[in-house]
Design an enzyme around this catalytic site. Structure first.
Site, PDB file in Angstrom:
ATOM      1  N   LYS A 134      -4.870   6.534  14.616  1.00 27.42           N
ATOM      2  CA  LYS A 134      -4.885   5.879  13.298  1.00 27.42           C
ATOM      3  C   LYS A 134      -6.346   5.840  12.811  1.00 27.42           C
ATOM      4  CE  LYS A 134      -0.524   5.089  12.765  1.00 27.42           C
ATOM      5  NZ  LYS A 134       0.188   5.758  11.673  1.00 27.42           N
ATOM      6  N   SER A 147       6.990  10.159  11.364  1.00 28.89           N
ATOM      7  CA  SER A 147       5.895   9.963  10.407  1.00 28.89           C
ATOM      8  C   SER A 147       6.418  10.010   8.980  1.00 28.89           C
ATOM      9  CB  SER A 147       4.820  11.036  10.589  1.00 28.89           C
ATOM     10  OG  SER A 147       3.945  11.013   9.460  1.00 28.89           O
ATOM     11  N   ASP A 188       2.062  -0.367  12.185  1.00 30.97           N
ATOM     12  CA  ASP A 188       0.902  -0.996  11.534  1.00 30.97           C
ATOM     13  C   ASP A 188       0.725  -2.463  11.928  1.00 30.97           C
ATOM     14  OD1 ASP A 188       0.335   1.396  10.290  1.00 30.97           O
ATOM     15  OD2 ASP A 188       1.335   0.869   8.422  1.00 30.97           O
ATOM     16  N   ARG A 204      -7.289  -2.833   9.898  1.00 32.83           N
ATOM     17  CA  ARG A 204      -6.291  -3.650  10.614  1.00 32.83           C
ATOM     18  C   ARG A 204      -6.895  -4.304  11.863  1.00 32.83           C
ATOM     19  NH1 ARG A 204      -2.143  -3.054   7.217  1.00 32.83           N
ATOM     20  NH2 ARG A 204      -1.665  -0.963   6.517  1.00 32.83           N
ATOM     21  N   ARG A 235      -6.652   2.518  18.052  1.00 29.15           N
ATOM     22  CA  ARG A 235      -6.326   1.080  17.995  1.00 29.15           C
ATOM     23  C   ARG A 235      -5.966   0.516  19.364  1.00 29.15           C
ATOM     24  NH1 ARG A 235      -3.264   1.061  12.037  1.00 29.15           N
ATOM     25  NH2 ARG A 235      -5.208   0.929  10.869  1.00 29.15           N
ATOM     26  N   LYS A 273       0.834  -1.213   0.000  1.00 25.86           N
ATOM     27  CA  LYS A 273       0.000   0.000   0.000  1.00 25.86           C
ATOM     28  C   LYS A 273       0.863   1.254   0.000  1.00 25.86           C
ATOM     29  CE  LYS A 273      -2.618   1.129   3.862  1.00 25.86           C
ATOM     30  NZ  LYS A 273      -2.483   2.532   4.244  1.00 25.86           N
ATOM     31  N   GLN A 281       4.551   9.813   6.441  1.00 23.15           N
ATOM     32  CA  GLN A 281       3.618  10.628   5.647  1.00 23.15           C
ATOM     33  C   GLN A 281       4.030  12.092   5.697  1.00 23.15           C
ATOM     34  OE1 GLN A 281      -0.161   9.646   7.407  1.00 23.15           O
ATOM     35  NE2 GLN A 281      -0.204   7.612   6.479  1.00 23.15           N
TER      36      GLN A 281
HETATM   37  C1  S3P Z   1       2.445   5.239   6.131  1.00 22.22           C
HETATM   38  C2  S3P Z   1       3.012   5.725   7.266  1.00 22.22           C
HETATM   39  C3  S3P Z   1       2.512   5.410   8.616  1.00 22.22           C
HETATM   40  C4  S3P Z   1       1.610   4.180   8.583  1.00 22.22           C
HETATM   41  C5  S3P Z   1       0.601   4.235   7.477  1.00 22.22           C
HETATM   42  C6  S3P Z   1       1.281   4.325   6.129  1.00 22.22           C
HETATM   43  C7  S3P Z   1       3.029   5.629   4.828  1.00 22.22           C
HETATM   44  O1  S3P Z   1       1.773   6.502   9.097  1.00 22.22           O
HETATM   45  O2  S3P Z   1       0.972   4.014   9.824  1.00 22.22           O
HETATM   46  O3  S3P Z   1      -0.216   3.076   7.492  1.00 22.22           O
HETATM   47  O4  S3P Z   1       2.700   4.995   3.799  1.00 22.22           O
HETATM   48  O5  S3P Z   1       3.824   6.569   4.813  1.00 22.22           O
HETATM   49  P1  S3P Z   1       2.477   7.781   9.803  1.00 22.22           P
HETATM   50  O6  S3P Z   1       3.197   8.552   8.761  1.00 22.22           O
HETATM   51  O7  S3P Z   1       1.332   8.572  10.385  1.00 22.22           O
HETATM   52  O8  S3P Z   1       3.380   7.227  10.859  1.00 22.22           O
END
Ligand code: S3P
Length: 433
Positions: free
Chosen positions: A346, A169, A319, A392, A350, A26, A171
């Site tokens: 999340k 993070s 995750d 999840r 969770r 993903k 993201q």
């Molecule tokens: C992800 C980063 C994680 C993860 C998410 C996917 C990504 O989140 O929990 O399922 O693809 O960069 P965070 O950036 O909030 O840690």
């Protein structure tokens, strides 16, 4: 709005046996899809994630002018906008996907035009201040409501930044890098824990230059991206459910091939090994700088021992923590999780939902602000599981249900399709009854 929810009954299993090839990762699919749509030229991806989250990314990028099609042979073909998106009059719907909303914010902040990003009820509860802050430091104009979506972006030229993420993070790191890609000067992101580095690897695969140190990544903008052809490795976070399921039964043996084994994602293999499962990596190759291999898990007669997951490990395994907590009652010494406060924000809280559902199955569990203590040596009984619409949670408790006494009913089972639509069918394929 009425959302249909589905229930699934999971019966106990005797064993987990067989081999599986998992759909595309993903995290990598989001990045490949987003970068391809932004790049010049055509990209083609095989084994692209089948999850609804990555479909949200592709739909947003289509609304911004990219062309996306799924060919008969399953290949996802993306024609990029060549670095300039078309502003959309309609809000861009990120669905349930935090990755889509946070990463696209960085891509759009330096573009011309106004953009509005919206999401479903769960995504609308999740914090977006974490992307507004670094983007504002770059001069971006972003409006949130109470720190949440809708994210309104009034695109403008930005200035480079040097940003240290307060919470690990990937993201947020990606959001800043995507803004830096389009901004003159050197943009640096520093992080205390090395989060998944798929963006760094993907940006390079699409032709960008990045400089990395042990705890930072820098990009000098502006740079152009060029389309690529790539195979998406199987998703190790989806594999986690099967690796944990196989670890629960003496005599289990499961082979997963074409599995993504990027070291920033593969900590679960170390934890399962420390717990007492036997993990063999049968071959290892590199595809577009991502490691891919075949993994065989075998459960040993001694069963699983105990584990402590805290500090940087908690961030790297974020995750996988729901499924590890869900199988913890079947270990001999239990599993202790700390420094995982992020789990509360999340797709659901969770920590609370894992505790609630473990208790519903008759387990003893202690809940902390930043984690859980799940004692080992417990017997679980079948129960009704509230997934909270969180993929999840639905899948983690389907795994616990394999070792429970009696049947378990998973409510909101359709949520598995957010990341892994094939989950229940594959579980039936390898769970021996
Ligand atoms: C992800 C980063 C994680 C993860 C998410 C996917 C990504 O989140 O929990 O399922 O693809 O960069 P965070 O950036 O909030 O840690």
């Amino acid at each position: 709005m009425h959302t249909a929810t589905q229930e699934r009954i999971i019966r106990p299993a005797r064993n987990v046996l067989g081999s599986l090839r998992l759909p595309g990762d993903k995290s990598i699919s989001h990045r490949y899809g987003m970068l391809a749509a932004f790049a010049e030229g055509v990209s083609r991806f095989s084994n692209f994630s089948t999850g609804a989250d990555c479909a949200s990314t592709l739909a947003c990028m289509q609304a911004l002018g990219a062309k996306v099609s799924k060919r008969n042979d399953g290949i996802v073909e993306v024609t990029g906008v060549g670095g300039r998106v078309t502003p959309s009059n309609e809000p861009l719907d990120c669905g349930n996907s935090g990755s889509t909303m946070r990463m696209i914010s960085g891509l759009l902040a330096p573009q011309q035009g106004c953009f509005t990003l919206v999401g479903d009820a769960s995504l609308s509860r999740r914090p977006m201040e974490r992307v507004r802050k670094p983007l504002e430091a770059m001069g971006a104009r972003i409006t949130l409501t109470d720190g949440h979506a809708p994210v309104m972006i009034d695109g403008s030229e930005l200035k480079a930044t040097d940003y240290t993420t307060p919470v690990p993070s990937a993201q947020v790191k990606t959001c800043v890098l995507l803004a830096g890609l389009q901004t003159s000067g050197n943009t640096t992101v520093r992080e205390a824990v090395r989060t998944r580095d798929h963006s760094e690897l993907a940006l390079r695969a699409f032709g960008a230059e990045l400089a990395r140190t042990i705890d930072s990544v820098s990009i000098r903008g502006p740079q152009k991206l060029h389309g690529v052809d790539a195979v998406v490795p199987g998703d190790i976070s989806s594999a986690a459910f099967f690796l944990c399921a196989a670890s629960l039964f003496t005599g289990s043996s499961l082979v997963l091939d074409n599995l993504g084994l990027n070291p920033t994602r593969a900590a679960l293999l170390d934890v399962l090994t420390a717990l007492g499962a036997h993990i063999a990596v049968l071959n290892l190759e590199e595809k577009n700088a991502e490691l891919v291999g075949t993994v065989q898990v075998t459960a040993l007669p001694e069963g699983l021992r105990s584990a402590e997951i805290s500090g940087p490990l908690a961030a790297q395994l974020i995750d996988e923590l729901p499924v590890l907590a869900a199988i913890a009652p079947f270990t001999s010494g239990g599993i202790r999780i700390r420094d995982a406060k992020e789990l509360r924000i999340k797709e659901s809280d969770r920590i609370a939902l894992v505790a609630q559902n473990l208790r519903a199955m008759g387990a003893e569990v202690m809940e902390f602000e930043d984690g859980l203590d799940v004692p080992g040596g417990q017997t679980l009984h079948g129960a009704t599981i509230d997934s909270g619409g969180d993929h999840r949670i639905a899948m983690a408790f389907s795994v616990a249900a394999l070792r429970a006494e009696g049947e378990t009913l998973i409510q909101g089972a359709e949520s598995a399709a957010i990341s892994f639509p094939e989950f229940f069918q594959m579980l039936d394929q390898v769970a021996e009854r």
